[in-house]
Design an enzyme around this catalytic site. Structure first.
Site, PDB file in Angstrom:
ATOM      1  N   ARG A  46     -37.972  -9.081  31.925  1.00 38.29           N
ATOM      2  CA  ARG A  46     -37.184 -10.277  32.287  1.00 38.29           C
ATOM      3  C   ARG A  46     -38.142 -11.431  32.593  1.00 38.29           C
ATOM      4  O   ARG A  46     -37.907 -12.569  32.225  1.00 38.29           O
ATOM      5  CB  ARG A  46     -36.276  -9.988  33.502  1.00 38.29           C
ATOM      6  CG  ARG A  46     -35.587 -11.258  33.983  1.00 38.29           C
ATOM      7  CD  ARG A  46     -34.418 -11.063  34.951  1.00 38.29           C
ATOM      8  NE  ARG A  46     -34.443  -9.884  35.750  1.00 38.29           N
ATOM      9  CZ  ARG A  46     -35.209  -9.723  36.845  1.00 38.29           C
ATOM     10  NH1 ARG A  46     -36.011 -10.687  37.262  1.00 38.29           N
ATOM     11  NH2 ARG A  46     -35.151  -8.602  37.521  1.00 38.29           N
ATOM     12  N   TYR A  98     -21.701 -32.165  23.203  1.00 37.17           N
ATOM     13  CA  TYR A  98     -21.185 -30.850  22.794  1.00 37.17           C
ATOM     14  C   TYR A  98     -20.149 -30.355  23.816  1.00 37.17           C
ATOM     15  O   TYR A  98     -20.404 -30.389  25.025  1.00 37.17           O
ATOM     16  CB  TYR A  98     -22.355 -29.869  22.659  1.00 37.17           C
ATOM     17  CG  TYR A  98     -21.902 -28.450  22.468  1.00 37.17           C
ATOM     18  CD1 TYR A  98     -21.108 -28.094  21.382  1.00 37.17           C
ATOM     19  CD2 TYR A  98     -22.245 -27.460  23.380  1.00 37.17           C
ATOM     20  CE1 TYR A  98     -20.665 -26.791  21.213  1.00 37.17           C
ATOM     21  CE2 TYR A  98     -21.816 -26.156  23.220  1.00 37.17           C
ATOM     22  CZ  TYR A  98     -21.021 -25.828  22.137  1.00 37.17           C
ATOM     23  OH  TYR A  98     -20.577 -24.550  21.982  1.00 37.17           O
ATOM     24  N   ASP A 170     -31.149 -33.153  24.981  1.00 35.35           N
ATOM     25  CA  ASP A 170     -30.730 -32.080  24.079  1.00 35.35           C
ATOM     26  C   ASP A 170     -31.166 -32.499  22.664  1.00 35.35           C
ATOM     27  O   ASP A 170     -30.591 -33.421  22.080  1.00 35.35           O
ATOM     28  CB  ASP A 170     -29.201 -31.910  24.177  1.00 35.35           C
ATOM     29  CG  ASP A 170     -28.677 -30.763  23.321  1.00 35.35           C
ATOM     30  OD1 ASP A 170     -29.350 -30.419  22.321  1.00 35.35           O
ATOM     31  OD2 ASP A 170     -27.589 -30.238  23.627  1.00 35.35           O
ATOM     32  N   LYS A 195     -29.545 -23.027  16.360  1.00 31.41           N
ATOM     33  CA  LYS A 195     -29.290 -23.946  15.257  1.00 31.41           C
ATOM     34  C   LYS A 195     -30.539 -24.081  14.372  1.00 31.41           C
ATOM     35  O   LYS A 195     -30.986 -23.100  13.794  1.00 31.41           O
ATOM     36  CB  LYS A 195     -28.797 -25.279  15.824  1.00 31.41           C
ATOM     37  CG  LYS A 195     -27.692 -25.121  16.882  1.00 31.41           C
ATOM     38  CD  LYS A 195     -26.426 -24.568  16.285  1.00 31.41           C
ATOM     39  CE  LYS A 195     -25.327 -24.114  17.209  1.00 31.41           C
ATOM     40  NZ  LYS A 195     -25.294 -24.372  18.592  1.00 31.41           N
TER      41      LYS A 195
END
Ligand code: PLP
Length: 380
Positions: A46, A98, A170, A195
């Site tokens: 992690r 978004y 972003d 993306k």
């Protein structure tokens, strides 16, 4: 090192064990220790994983940052940024963004006492009038999803610096191939790496890149403490994706331009949203801060008819009707019923997300096939 070399070599080195050119997929949760605390840099996956480290280094390199962090999704990466804030803090956010980001802000973080002001930032001068002593973060998405508005990152960073506020951008739609927000004064760059970074529609991932050590340390702490990390297999796939980012983006831009021009001349279409047009309201800013205009295009058909928009997307044969964007294959979406359905209709329509809006993620197929496909779907 130039960008097209950085995508392949930036902050990368052959694996230490056997010289593997690509890092192995270290599919392990833990690492042997010789004595408590005696390990080779990795103790629990992690916190760190060597495959993820290779990816995080590549991310830092292509965005001209010093520190990269990879997350389980784009929203997990945004969630980590929001955890830098505390109740009473305020965020000035792009109004047209978004839908999932809007949902995270309003349905989760407003509940924890963080206040959001959604502001049309196409004129960056608007931002400053919303600043007050509680403002801790400016959130910019550019180009915006799906209206393709462009926000002046440098102008936003001047306001952020003046009032000592963090600026996060972003950069999902543009990618560092087209724009590098850290160079323009941003503090944090965020990606839905699902993306263009991944580029092959085969993973879900988020990324953050920063220059400043203090901000990086806080985000690393949140990444480890909250635990929304990505796994080694996905890290490997995203790293492989980055290696062709520049060639893919070049073709996305070429095909995007040809399709934007085709649609703009089509008799059934009233408006095409693409920042490469000289009459796009923020074309000058796009030209200043982007190296090209990308492969994302939205358009509205004449008459603004919902049924007609649905008919068009259903009839496409090479463009796949699907959520998401940025893969090698062309996708079409209907934001009002898909990606932006979580935004109330009145809010959506204020920003231009009307019922007939169609969004295209133009892929890297042969341009003639793509235009023929649009022609037959629009013509029916
Ligand atoms: N930001 C933008 C601009 C997006 O388009 C998306 C997803 O579509 C996200 C953030 C969220 O990313 P993810 O789906 O990887 O959580």
């Amino acid at each position: 090192m130039k960008f097209n070399t950085k995508t392949i070599h930036g902050k990368q080195q052959p694996d230490k064990a056997y010289g593997a050119v690509m890092p192995p997929i270290y599919q392990t949760s833990t690492y042997a220790q010789s004595t408590p605390g005696g390990h080779k840099g990795y103790e629990y996956s992690r916190t760190h994983n060597p495959t993820r480290t290779a990816l995080e280094n590549a991310l830092a390199s292509i965005e001209n940052g010093n520190y990269g962090m990879a997350f389980a999704s784009g929203l997990a990466a945004i969630d980590a940024i929001m955890k830098l804030l505390k109740p009473g803090d305020e965020v000035i956010s792009t109004s047209d963004l978004y839908g999932g980001t809007y949902r995270l802000f309003t349905k989760i973080f407003e509940g924890y006492g963080i206040k959001f002001q959604f502001v049309g930032m196409q004129n960056a001068a608007n931002i400053e009038s919303y600043v007050n002593t509680n403002t801790k973060l400016i959130w910019v998405e550019t180009p915006t999803n799906p209206m393709m508005n462009i926000i002046d990152i440098e102008a936003a960073s001047i306001v952020a610096k003046k009032y000592n506020i963090l600026l996060a951008v972003d950069n999902t739609f543009a990618t560092p191939y087209l724009q590098r927000p850290l160079d323009l004064g941003a503090d944090i760059v965020m990606h839905s790496a699902t993306k263009y970074i991944g580029g092959h529609s085969d993973l879900v991932m988020g990324a953050l890149i920063v220059k400043d050590k203090e901000v990086a340390d806080k985000l690393y702490f949140i990444q480890n403490a909250s635990g929304a990390i990505c796994g080694p297999m996905d890290s490997f796939l995203a790293l492989r994706g980055i290696k062709t980012l520049h060639v893919r983006m070049q073709r996305h831009c070429e095909n995007g331009k040809a399709i934007a021009e085709y649609l703009a001349n089509h008799p059934k279409i009233s408006t095409v949203y693409w920042p490469g047009f000289s009459n796009h309201p923020n074309h000058d800013i796009a030209k200043k801060q982007m190296d090209d205009f990308g492969g994302m295009i939205s358009f509205v058909t004449k008459g603004n008819n919902y049924t007609e928009a649905i008919r068009i997307v259903e009839n496409l044969k090479i463009f796949t009707l699907a959520e998401s964007l940025g893969g090698v294959e062309s996708l079409a979406g209907h934001p009002a019923s898909m990606t932006h359905a979580s935004i109330p209709k009145e809010e959506r329509e204020k920003t231009g997300v009307v019922d007939s809006l169609i969004r295209l993620s133009v892929g890297i197929e042969d341009i003639n096939d793509l235009i023929d496909d649009l022609a037959q779907a629009l013509g029916k």
